[in-house]
Design a protein around this motif. Structure first.
Motif, PDB file in Angstrom:
ATOM      1  N   ARG A  17     -57.089 -16.161 -37.319  1.00 53.27           N
ATOM      2  CA  ARG A  17     -56.745 -17.584 -37.463  1.00 53.27           C
ATOM      3  C   ARG A  17     -56.616 -18.001 -38.922  1.00 53.27           C
ATOM      4  N   SER A  18     -57.438 -17.442 -39.777  1.00 54.77           N
ATOM      5  CA  SER A  18     -57.431 -17.868 -41.181  1.00 54.77           C
ATOM      6  C   SER A  18     -56.268 -17.313 -41.983  1.00 54.77           C
ATOM      7  N   LYS A  19     -55.480 -16.425 -41.400  1.00 53.40           N
ATOM      8  CA  LYS A  19     -54.327 -15.900 -42.147  1.00 53.40           C
ATOM      9  C   LYS A  19     -53.112 -16.822 -42.083  1.00 53.40           C
ATOM     10  N   PHE A  20     -53.153 -17.817 -41.224  1.00 57.85           N
ATOM     11  CA  PHE A  20     -52.013 -18.728 -41.079  1.00 57.85           C
ATOM     12  C   PHE A  20     -52.059 -19.804 -42.147  1.00 57.85           C
ATOM     13  N   HIS A  21     -50.916 -19.946 -42.832  1.00 59.67           N
ATOM     14  CA  HIS A  21     -50.738 -20.998 -43.828  1.00 59.67           C
ATOM     15  C   HIS A  21     -49.277 -21.410 -43.809  1.00 59.67           C
ATOM     16  N   LEU A  22     -49.003 -22.631 -44.210  1.00 56.66           N
ATOM     17  CA  LEU A  22     -47.620 -23.088 -44.267  1.00 56.66           C
ATOM     18  C   LEU A  22     -46.918 -22.464 -45.459  1.00 56.66           C
ATOM     19  N   GLN A  23     -45.726 -21.986 -45.201  1.00 55.27           N
ATOM     20  CA  GLN A  23     -44.895 -21.439 -46.266  1.00 55.27           C
ATOM     21  C   GLN A  23     -44.026 -22.553 -46.857  1.00 55.27           C
ATOM     22  N   ASP A  24     -43.302 -22.231 -47.909  1.00 55.31           N
ATOM     23  CA  ASP A  24     -42.527 -23.227 -48.653  1.00 55.31           C
ATOM     24  C   ASP A  24     -41.648 -24.103 -47.762  1.00 55.31           C
ATOM     25  N   LYS A  25     -40.897 -23.500 -46.854  1.00 47.48           N
ATOM     26  CA  LYS A  25     -39.967 -24.249 -46.004  1.00 47.48           C
ATOM     27  C   LYS A  25     -40.718 -25.246 -45.122  1.00 47.48           C
ATOM     28  N   ASP A  26     -41.824 -24.809 -44.518  1.00 49.44           N
ATOM     29  CA  ASP A  26     -42.601 -25.697 -43.659  1.00 49.44           C
ATOM     30  C   ASP A  26     -43.299 -26.795 -44.459  1.00 49.44           C
ATOM     31  N   LEU A  27     -43.806 -26.449 -45.641  1.00 48.17           N
ATOM     32  CA  LEU A  27     -44.422 -27.465 -46.496  1.00 48.17           C
ATOM     33  C   LEU A  27     -43.399 -28.515 -46.930  1.00 48.17           C
ATOM     34  N   ALA A  28     -42.209 -28.070 -47.278  1.00 49.64           N
ATOM     35  CA  ALA A  28     -41.154 -29.001 -47.674  1.00 49.64           C
ATOM     36  C   ALA A  28     -40.796 -29.924 -46.509  1.00 49.64           C
TER      37      ALA A  28
END
Length: 120
Positions: A17-28
């Motif tokens: 679960r802790s490996k998931f993070h938003l990447q640039d496209k999703d953050l934008a």
């Protein structure tokens, strides 16, 4: 349903679960649309893909990418009814109640908010 602080502590200890993070496209996307709009999207996804008692493809209904909410669902174990049962103590085999749907949205909103603030 779990206390959110205890839930997020447990999620942080999960390697998967802790490996998931938003990447640039999703953050934008999240910054452009805004968190309130993305939470509206999340409500729609939850109502259609998670809330029904019986899901045709339970366990495979949430993509791993394509929308910030999908990433948040995997990061918070709100991706399928099996994970909801295991992590959130919400039983399978029945439709989610309005309170349970609201709880899932709070979990997703907290995770998305935390992701936005990591890079702010």
């Amino acid at each position: 349903m779990r206390d959110l602080d205890a839930l997020f502590e447990a999620l942080a200890r999960s390697t998967f679960r802790s490996k998931f993070h938003l990447q640039d496209k999703d953050l934008a996307y999240l910054h452009t649309k805004g968190l309130p709009t993305v939470i509206v999207h999340a409500g729609d996804f939850i109502a259609k893909r998670l809330a029904p008692a019986v899901l045709k493809n339970d366990g495979k209904q949430t993509p791993f990418r394509g929308h910030p909410v999908f990433v948040a669902q995997h990061a918070t174990a709100c991706c399928c009814r099996g994970c909801l049962e295991k992590w959130h103590r919400i039983p399978k085999g029945r439709a989610l109640t309005p309170d349970e749907e609201a709880y899932v949205l709070k979990v997703l909103e907290r995770w998305l908010h935390n992701e936005m603030n990591k890079l702010a």
